[in-house]
Scaffold this motif. Sequence first.
Motif, PDB file in Angstrom:
ATOM      1  N   LEU A   1       0.787  -1.140  -0.017  1.00 45.39           N
ATOM      2  CA  LEU A   1       0.142  -0.088   0.023  1.00 45.39           C
ATOM      3  C   LEU A   1       0.840   1.259   0.032  1.00 45.39           C
ATOM      4  O   LEU A   1       0.373   2.284  -0.486  1.00 45.39           O
ATOM      5  N   ILE A   2       1.906   1.339   0.753  1.00 43.35           N
ATOM      6  CA  ILE A   2       2.981   2.620   0.708  1.00 43.35           C
ATOM      7  C   ILE A   2       3.531   2.572  -0.538  1.00 43.35           C
ATOM      8  O   ILE A   2       3.544   3.639  -1.126  1.00 43.35           O
ATOM      9  N   ILE A   3       3.968   1.329  -1.300  1.00 45.23           N
ATOM     10  CA  ILE A   3       4.646   1.563  -2.693  1.00 45.23           C
ATOM     11  C   ILE A   3       3.337   2.201  -3.731  1.00 45.23           C
ATOM     12  O   ILE A   3       3.807   2.903  -4.392  1.00 45.23           O
ATOM     13  N   ILE A   4       2.173   1.329  -3.737  1.00 46.47           N
ATOM     14  CA  ILE A   4       1.288   1.612  -4.644  1.00 46.47           C
ATOM     15  C   ILE A   4       0.946   3.300  -4.498  1.00 46.47           C
ATOM     16  O   ILE A   4       0.533   3.631  -5.412  1.00 46.47           O
ATOM     17  N   ASN A   5       0.644   3.715  -3.414  1.00 46.15           N
ATOM     18  CA  ASN A   5       0.143   5.096  -3.051  1.00 46.15           C
ATOM     19  C   ASN A   5       1.336   5.809  -3.686  1.00 46.15           C
ATOM     20  O   ASN A   5       1.089   7.137  -4.058  1.00 46.15           O
ATOM     21  N   ILE A   6       2.499   5.775  -3.190  1.00 48.84           N
ATOM     22  CA  ILE A   6       3.676   6.628  -3.703  1.00 48.84           C
ATOM     23  C   ILE A   6       3.666   6.757  -5.073  1.00 48.84           C
ATOM     24  O   ILE A   6       3.985   7.930  -5.703  1.00 48.84           O
ATOM     25  N   THR A   7       3.511   5.651  -5.724  1.00 51.62           N
ATOM     26  CA  THR A   7       3.714   5.529  -7.209  1.00 51.62           C
ATOM     27  C   THR A   7       2.482   6.294  -7.919  1.00 51.62           C
ATOM     28  O   THR A   7       2.603   6.995  -8.733  1.00 51.62           O
ATOM     29  N   ALA A   8       1.329   6.266  -7.288  1.00 50.69           N
ATOM     30  CA  ALA A   8       0.074   6.915  -7.707  1.00 50.69           C
ATOM     31  C   ALA A   8       0.225   8.654  -7.646  1.00 50.69           C
ATOM     32  O   ALA A   8      -0.007   9.110  -8.559  1.00 50.69           O
ATOM     33  N   TRP A   9       0.781   8.892  -6.631  1.00 49.46           N
ATOM     34  CA  TRP A   9       0.903  10.271  -6.342  1.00 49.46           C
ATOM     35  C   TRP A   9       2.046  10.649  -7.182  1.00 49.46           C
ATOM     36  O   TRP A   9       2.128  11.888  -8.083  1.00 49.46           O
TER      37      TRP A   9
ATOM     38  N   GLY B   1      -4.122   2.365  -4.576  1.00 50.44           N
ATOM     39  CA  GLY B   1      -3.388   3.716  -4.578  1.00 50.44           C
ATOM     40  C   GLY B   1      -4.394   5.005  -4.624  1.00 50.44           C
ATOM     41  O   GLY B   1      -3.938   6.344  -4.956  1.00 50.44           O
ATOM     42  N   ALA B   2      -5.532   4.696  -3.959  1.00 44.73           N
ATOM     43  CA  ALA B   2      -6.465   5.946  -3.994  1.00 44.73           C
ATOM     44  C   ALA B   2      -6.127   6.781  -3.203  1.00 44.73           C
ATOM     45  O   ALA B   2      -6.288   8.232  -3.547  1.00 44.73           O
ATOM     46  N   VAL B   3      -5.453   6.543  -1.882  1.00 51.50           N
ATOM     47  CA  VAL B   3      -4.952   7.848  -1.186  1.00 51.50           C
ATOM     48  C   VAL B   3      -3.975   8.648  -1.857  1.00 51.50           C
ATOM     49  O   VAL B   3      -3.839   9.851  -1.874  1.00 51.50           O
ATOM     50  N   GLY B   4      -2.961   7.931  -2.433  1.00 49.03           N
ATOM     51  CA  GLY B   4      -2.080   8.866  -3.179  1.00 49.03           C
ATOM     52  C   GLY B   4      -2.519   9.434  -4.556  1.00 49.03           C
ATOM     53  O   GLY B   4      -2.086  10.653  -4.847  1.00 49.03           O
ATOM     54  N   ALA B   5      -3.586   8.802  -5.132  1.00 55.10           N
ATOM     55  CA  ALA B   5      -4.157   9.650  -6.262  1.00 55.10           C
ATOM     56  C   ALA B   5      -4.936  10.775  -5.876  1.00 55.10           C
ATOM     57  O   ALA B   5      -4.737  11.583  -6.487  1.00 55.10           O
ATOM     58  N   LEU B   6      -5.536  10.380  -4.612  1.00 55.63           N
ATOM     59  CA  LEU B   6      -6.251  11.789  -3.984  1.00 55.63           C
ATOM     60  C   LEU B   6      -5.376  12.861  -3.620  1.00 55.63           C
ATOM     61  O   LEU B   6      -5.727  14.152  -4.111  1.00 55.63           O
ATOM     62  N   ALA B   7      -4.358  12.331  -2.948  1.00 60.42           N
ATOM     63  CA  ALA B   7      -3.448  13.531  -2.660  1.00 60.42           C
ATOM     64  C   ALA B   7      -2.804  14.158  -4.001  1.00 60.42           C
ATOM     65  O   ALA B   7      -2.541  15.204  -3.978  1.00 60.42           O
ATOM     66  N   GLY B   8      -2.361  13.397  -4.924  1.00 64.21           N
ATOM     67  CA  GLY B   8      -2.085  14.019  -6.036  1.00 64.21           C
ATOM     68  C   GLY B   8      -3.055  15.014  -6.766  1.00 64.21           C
ATOM     69  O   GLY B   8      -2.620  16.009  -7.316  1.00 64.21           O
ATOM     70  N   MET B   9      -4.081  14.559  -6.808  1.00 65.26           N
ATOM     71  CA  MET B   9      -5.257  15.237  -7.379  1.00 65.26           C
ATOM     72  C   MET B   9      -5.278  16.797  -6.695  1.00 65.26           C
ATOM     73  O   MET B   9      -5.468  17.703  -7.373  1.00 65.26           O
ATOM     74  N   PHE B  10      -5.112  16.688  -5.643  1.00 62.82           N
ATOM     75  CA  PHE B  10      -5.345  18.047  -4.699  1.00 62.82           C
ATOM     76  C   PHE B  10      -4.189  18.854  -4.844  1.00 62.82           C
ATOM     77  O   PHE B  10      -4.171  19.960  -4.755  1.00 62.82           O
ATOM     78  N   LEU B  11      -2.865  18.265  -4.639  1.00 63.11           N
ATOM     79  CA  LEU B  11      -1.705  18.771  -4.501  1.00 63.11           C
ATOM     80  C   LEU B  11      -1.334  19.510  -5.739  1.00 63.11           C
ATOM     81  O   LEU B  11      -0.802  20.533  -5.632  1.00 63.11           O
ATOM     82  N   PHE B  12      -1.499  18.816  -6.715  1.00 63.11           N
ATOM     83  CA  PHE B  12      -1.100  19.006  -8.137  1.00 63.11           C
ATOM     84  C   PHE B  12      -2.365  19.903  -9.084  1.00 63.11           C
ATOM     85  O   PHE B  12      -1.981  20.133 -10.048  1.00 63.11           O
ATOM     86  N   HIS B  13      -3.438  19.986  -8.334  1.00 71.13           N
ATOM     87  CA  HIS B  13      -4.624  20.504  -8.951  1.00 71.13           C
ATOM     88  C   HIS B  13      -4.693  19.709 -10.359  1.00 71.13           C
ATOM     89  O   HIS B  13      -4.838  20.317 -11.176  1.00 71.13           O
ATOM     90  N   HIS B  14      -4.969  18.488 -10.289  1.00 68.41           N
ATOM     91  CA  HIS B  14      -4.827  17.746 -11.446  1.00 68.41           C
ATOM     92  C   HIS B  14      -6.073  16.810 -11.569  1.00 68.41           C
ATOM     93  O   HIS B  14      -6.083  15.962 -10.655  1.00 68.41           O
ATOM     94  N   LYS B  15      -6.722  16.649 -12.476  1.00 64.13           N
ATOM     95  CA  LYS B  15      -7.882  15.812 -12.887  1.00 64.13           C
ATOM     96  C   LYS B  15      -9.016  15.998 -11.727  1.00 64.13           C
ATOM     97  O   LYS B  15     -10.014  15.362 -11.698  1.00 64.13           O
TER      98      LYS B  15
END
Length: 89
Positions: free
Chosen positions: A8-16, A46-60
């Motif tokens: 879970l740590i690896i997949i979330n970092i990858t998604a982010w 990787g939903a946590v990483g994806a959500l974090a990436g969406m908000f942090l990078f204002h993407h999608k």
Amino acid sequence: MRYVMYYLIIINITAWLAYGLDKWKAKAGKWRIPERTLLFLALIGGAVGALAGMFLFHHKTKKPKFYIGVPVMLVLHCLLIVGAVSWFL
């Protein structure tokens, strides 16, 4: 259980990282990561990483399949984890 946590740590970092890289590529006008890949990373844990990436990078954040789909995946992942933990305890 430890290996699940590592996964879970690896997949979330990858998604982010994928969301950040795709945002960078979008701004630079370069080849993009397919939406299907970004959603798949969220789906496989990787939903946590994806959500974090969406908000942090204002993407999608304006596409319904992302701003609805990724949080739904996160809720489902949480339910699966709670169910698995209660099953093994």
